[in-house]
Design an enzyme around this catalytic site. Structure first.
Site, short mmCIF file in Angstrom:
data_model
loop_
_atom_site.label_atom_id
_atom_site.label_comp_id
_atom_site.label_asym_id
_atom_site.label_seq_id
_atom_site.Cartn_x
_atom_site.Cartn_y
_atom_site.Cartn_z
CG HIS A 4 -45.40 -47.30 37.78
ND1 HIS A 4 -44.98 -46.61 38.46
CD2 HIS A 4 -45.43 -48.56 38.40
CE1 HIS A 4 -44.51 -47.18 39.85
NE2 HIS A 4 -44.88 -48.40 39.38
CG ASP A 35 -37.13 -50.45 38.82
OD1 ASP A 35 -37.48 -50.60 37.44
OD2 ASP A 35 -37.89 -50.30 39.57
CE LYS A 73 -38.43 -52.75 49.79
NZ LYS A 73 -39.60 -52.56 50.69
CB SER A 74 -33.02 -55.25 51.13
OG SER A 74 -32.64 -55.28 52.78
CB VAL A 75 -33.14 -50.26 53.77
CG1 VAL A 75 -34.13 -49.51 52.73
CG2 VAL A 75 -33.98 -51.00 54.96
CG LEU A 107 -37.39 -61.84 47.39
CD1 LEU A 107 -36.44 -61.28 48.51
CD2 LEU A 107 -36.84 -63.23 46.97
CG ASN A 117 -31.62 -59.93 48.56
OD1 ASN A 117 -31.92 -60.99 49.00
ND2 ASN A 117 -32.18 -58.69 48.63
CE1 TYR A 119 -42.29 -47.58 42.74
CE2 TYR A 119 -39.97 -47.83 42.45
CZ TYR A 119 -41.39 -48.18 42.20
OH TYR A 119 -41.59 -49.21 41.60
NE ARG A 176 -33.02 -59.65 56.07
CZ ARG A 176 -34.02 -59.22 56.78
NH1 ARG A 176 -34.78 -58.24 56.58
NH2 ARG A 176 -34.29 -59.98 58.01
CB ILE A 225 -35.47 -54.99 40.53
CG1 ILE A 225 -36.87 -55.21 39.92
CG2 ILE A 225 -34.71 -54.61 39.46
CD1 ILE A 225 -37.55 -53.97 39.69
CE LYS A 247 -40.90 -49.49 37.69
NZ LYS A 247 -40.06 -48.89 38.83
#
Length: 283
Positions: A118, A55, A240-242, A200, A250, A60, A246, A238, A85
Site C-alpha cells: 500500500h 479496488d 469512487k462514489s456511493v 478527481l 463515472n 479501508y 454518479r 478507479i 493491499k
C-alpha cells in the site's frame, strides 16, 4: 448543450495488459473511505452498472463488504478483477503472508487478481521483505499479479534492483493537478501500468474553468472530462462514489474523445497538488 442524462454506456470497458500478460479493466471502482456496510450496496450498484474491477485495501476496513457484494452478484469469478493491499503495520515477509490470508478470508475469495504494497513506508524499511512475500503469493497462484502503491522513483528503482522483479502496477495519486509526468515516464520505461487513485482530486478541480469549459463543449460533467483524460493518457483509473447516479456516470466516459488540443489544455493544470500524504514521509 446535450442532455447528460441521455448518455447510455454501451461501449465495453477497455483493458490494459500487464507485463505478465494478465488483462485488467482500465476503468474500475474504488471504495476508499466507504464504510463496510455501505460498501456492499455501492459495489453491488457498480457491478450492476457494468464495472468488473473493484479496488479495496485491508486498511479501508471494507473488504468484507466488497466480498458480500461479489458473492451476491452472480457474476462468474473469472469476469471479475479484485485488488487489495497490505497495510504498513503488516509489512515484512511473514506478517504480509498472514495479512494476505486475512484479506482473502474477509473477501471470501480463494485468490485476488492484484495484490499491492500500500505504501513504501521508508522509515520502516520493510518493503523489500514484503515484496518477497508478494513474489511467493504470485508463484503460488494466490494472486495473478503483484504491484505497489505510492512508490516514488527511488523506491521503485531500489525494489527492482534488489529483486529483479518489476511491479506490474504502481497505484499513485494522479489527477490534472498532480500529473506525475516523471513517474509515469519511469513506469513506461519499465512496463509498469500507472493506476490513478484520487483521480478527481476529491473534487478539488471540478470547478476549474478549463475543465468546466470542456464539459460544456462535450455535454458532459467535469468529472467525466477528467476521467476521459485519464483513459486517453493510458492510466488505469478507479473513481469512487456511493451515489448510484454518479457510479453510472463515472462509467459513461467511453463514448467521446478529447482532442489533442483539449488534452494539451488539461496538461497545463499541473500544480503539484496533493490531496493525500507524501509517500516519502508516511510511515
Amino acid at each position: 448543450m446535450k442532455d447528460k442524462a441521455q448518455h447510455v454506456n454501451t461501449t465495453p470497458v477497455p483493458t490494459v495488459t500487464l507485463h505478465n500478460g494478465v488483462t485488467m479493466p482500465q476503468l474500475g471502482f474504488g471504495v476508499f473511505q466507504v464504510p463496510d456496510e455501505a460498501t456492499t450496496a455501492a459495489v453491488a450498484t457498480a457491478l450492476e452498472a457494468g464495472y468488473r474491477s473493484i479496488d479495496t485495501a485491508a486498511v479501508y476496513g471494507n473488504e468484507a463488504g466488497v466480498g458480500r457484494a461479489l458473492a451476491g452478484s452472480g457474476i462468474p469469478r473469472d469476469e471479475l478483477f479484485v485488488t487489495t493491499k497490505v497495510w504498513n503495520d503488516d509489512q515484512g515477509y511473514d506478517a504480509t503472508l498472514t495479512a494476505f490470508d486475512a484479506s482473502l478470508a474477509r473477501l471470501g475469495l480463494d485468490h485476488v487478481d492484484l495484490y499491492l504494497i500500500h505504501w513504501p513506508a521508508p522509515a520502516r524499511d520493510r518493503y523489500l521483505d514484503t515484496w518477497r512475500a508478494l513474489e511467493k503469493l504470485l508463484a503460488d497462484g494466490r494472486t495473478r499479479a503483484i504491484g505497489v502503491s505510492n512508490f516514488q522513483p527511488a523506491h521503485l528503482t531500489r525494489l527492482i534492483d534488489a529483486s529483479g522483479i518489476v511491479p506490474a502496477v504502481n497505484q499513485i495519486e494522479l489527477h490534472p493537478g498532480l500529473q506525475q509526468a516523471g513517474l509515469r515516464a519511469l513506469h513506461a520505461e519499465h512496463g509498469i501500468a500507472t493506476e490513478a487513485w484520487s483521480p478527481l482530486a476529491q473534487g478539488a478541480l471540478l470547478k476549474n474553468g478549463t475543465i468546466t469549459g470542456l464539459a460544456a463543449r462535450h455535454g458532459r460533467t467535469p468529472a467525466q472530462i477528467v476521467l476521459r483524460w485519464h483513459l486517453q493518457l493510458g492510466n488505469v483509473v478507479i473513481p469512487k462514489s456511493v451515489t448510484p447516479s454518479r457510479i453510472r456516470e463515472n462509467l459513461d466516459v467511453l463514448g467521446f474523445t478529447l482532442t489533442a488540443d483539449e488534452m494539451a489544455a488539461l496538461a497545463t493544470l499541473d500544480e503539484g497538488l496533493r490531496t493525500g500524504p507524501d509517500p516519502d514521509s508516511l510511515d
